[in-house]
Scaffold this active site. Structure first.
Site, PDB file in Angstrom:
ATOM      1  N   LYS A 227       0.818  -1.216   0.000  1.00  0.00           N
ATOM      2  CA  LYS A 227       0.000   0.000   0.000  1.00  0.00           C
ATOM      3  C   LYS A 227       0.851   1.266   0.000  1.00  0.00           C
ATOM      4  O   LYS A 227       2.061   1.247   0.234  1.00  0.00           O
ATOM      5  CB  LYS A 227      -0.945  -0.005   1.205  1.00  0.00           C
ATOM      6  CG  LYS A 227      -2.115  -0.975   1.031  1.00  0.00           C
ATOM      7  CD  LYS A 227      -3.126  -0.856   2.143  1.00  0.00           C
ATOM      8  CE  LYS A 227      -4.345  -1.732   1.867  1.00  0.00           C
ATOM      9  NZ  LYS A 227      -5.347  -1.663   2.963  1.00  0.00           N
ATOM     10  N   ARG A 261      -3.451  -9.993   5.448  1.00  0.00           N
ATOM     11  CA  ARG A 261      -4.076 -10.038   4.118  1.00  0.00           C
ATOM     12  C   ARG A 261      -3.043  -9.527   3.122  1.00  0.00           C
ATOM     13  O   ARG A 261      -2.646  -8.365   3.175  1.00  0.00           O
ATOM     14  CB  ARG A 261      -5.338  -9.168   4.094  1.00  0.00           C
ATOM     15  CG  ARG A 261      -6.095  -9.193   2.778  1.00  0.00           C
ATOM     16  CD  ARG A 261      -7.339  -8.329   2.879  1.00  0.00           C
ATOM     17  NE  ARG A 261      -8.086  -8.307   1.621  1.00  0.00           N
ATOM     18  CZ  ARG A 261      -7.863  -7.466   0.612  1.00  0.00           C
ATOM     19  NH1 ARG A 261      -6.888  -6.557   0.722  1.00  0.00           N
ATOM     20  NH2 ARG A 261      -8.591  -7.524  -0.487  1.00  0.00           N
TER      21      ARG A 261
END
Length: 281
Positions: A227, A261
């Site tokens: 991210k 995740r």
């Protein structure tokens, strides 16, 4: 230290005594990391086979990109993608637990009742579909409650926290009570890294993750894989973000995270396995 937790999946109680690796499969053309995109039956099945070989514990499938500023697919398109994805996954494995990443109760209902999903993973925490909590309760499946303000298109306008940790705890606590009242027994919480948070606020959440887990009393799922909180902090491209993902994954595990995740299962599996050796000695 990792705390054992349980989930009821398809009427069977499962006990988890180590952190779980959740692999991402995006049946989308526009998710932020191209390596996670799989749009044909064969490509999805191949990706799942690779994940299983690498030691994945759970698979998370999504048919609607929710990256910051994304234009969301309509419900019928999302349904087609999720149905295809779940069909491909189940052609490879009938056993691996699968969560469906959706904020739409209609998609969640069909994914669980007809297409083989086991868990509902909702980025909006019920805010984008008023029927979601009732639907999950009726389905009798675990629910991933993520923190976000606004929608994927608008969320970065809502970063006015007094203290990110305290505010996330407070806002998720309200949702947890609503879920319990609706009859949802198994809830996994996700602080929502990258969703309606600045880079600095994401790192404040990281530092306060143990506090979040203790205050909410639920297993924590964390998604930081590749991210912008990594790429912006290090000044690298998303394709160069694996090292940062592994580093933050280790930190997340040390703070009690139950689920990582991730896009890169092999590396996450090694991270979890080494952490577990440390944690048990």
């Amino acid at each position: 230290m990792f705390e054992t937790f349980t989930l009821n999946l398809r009427g069977k109680l499962h006990v988890y005594d180590r952190p779980q690796v959740m692999g991402i499969v995006n049946v989308t053309p526009d998710s932020f990391w191209s390596g996670s995109r799989s749009q044909t039956f064969a490509d999805i099945a191949s990706r799942v086979e690779q994940m299983l070989s690498a030691g994945v514990d759970f698979i998370d499938i999504g048919g609607c990109s929710t990256r910051p500023g994304s234009a969301m697919a309509d419900e019928s398109t999302e349904m087609e993608r999720v149905r295809l994805g779940l069909s491909a996954i189940r052609s490879v494995s009938t056993d691996v637990p699968v969560s469906v990443d959706t904020f739409r109760s209609g998609v969640a209902r069909l994914a669980v009742a007809e297409w083989g999903a086991d868990i509902v993973n909702d980025i909006s925490g019920g805010d984008m579909d008023a029927d979601m909590f009732r639907t999950v309760a009726a389905l009798g499946v675990p629910y991933v409650l993520m923190h976000m303000r606004g929608t994927p298109e608008t969320m970065q306008q809502f970063t006015d926290y007094v203290d990110p940790v305290a505010d996330v705890i407070r806002e998720l606590s309200v949702k947890l009570r609503e879920l319990r009242l609706a009859g949802v027994s198994d809830v996994i919480v996700d602080p929502g890294f990258g969703f309606s948070k600045t880079v600095e606020q994401n790192y404040r959440l990281l530092s306060g993750l143990t506090e979040i887990a203790r205050a909410l009393g639920a297993p924590v799922l964390a998604g930081v894989s590749r991210k912008s909180m990594i790429t912006k902090a290090l000044g690298v491209d998303v394709s160069e973000a694996m090292a940062g993902t592994i580093a933050l994954g280790s930190f997340l595990l040390d703070r009690g995270t139950s689920f990582l995740r991730v896009h890169d299962v092999k590396e996450a599996r090694a991270t979890v396995d080494l952490f577990t050796l440390i944690d048990r000695n």
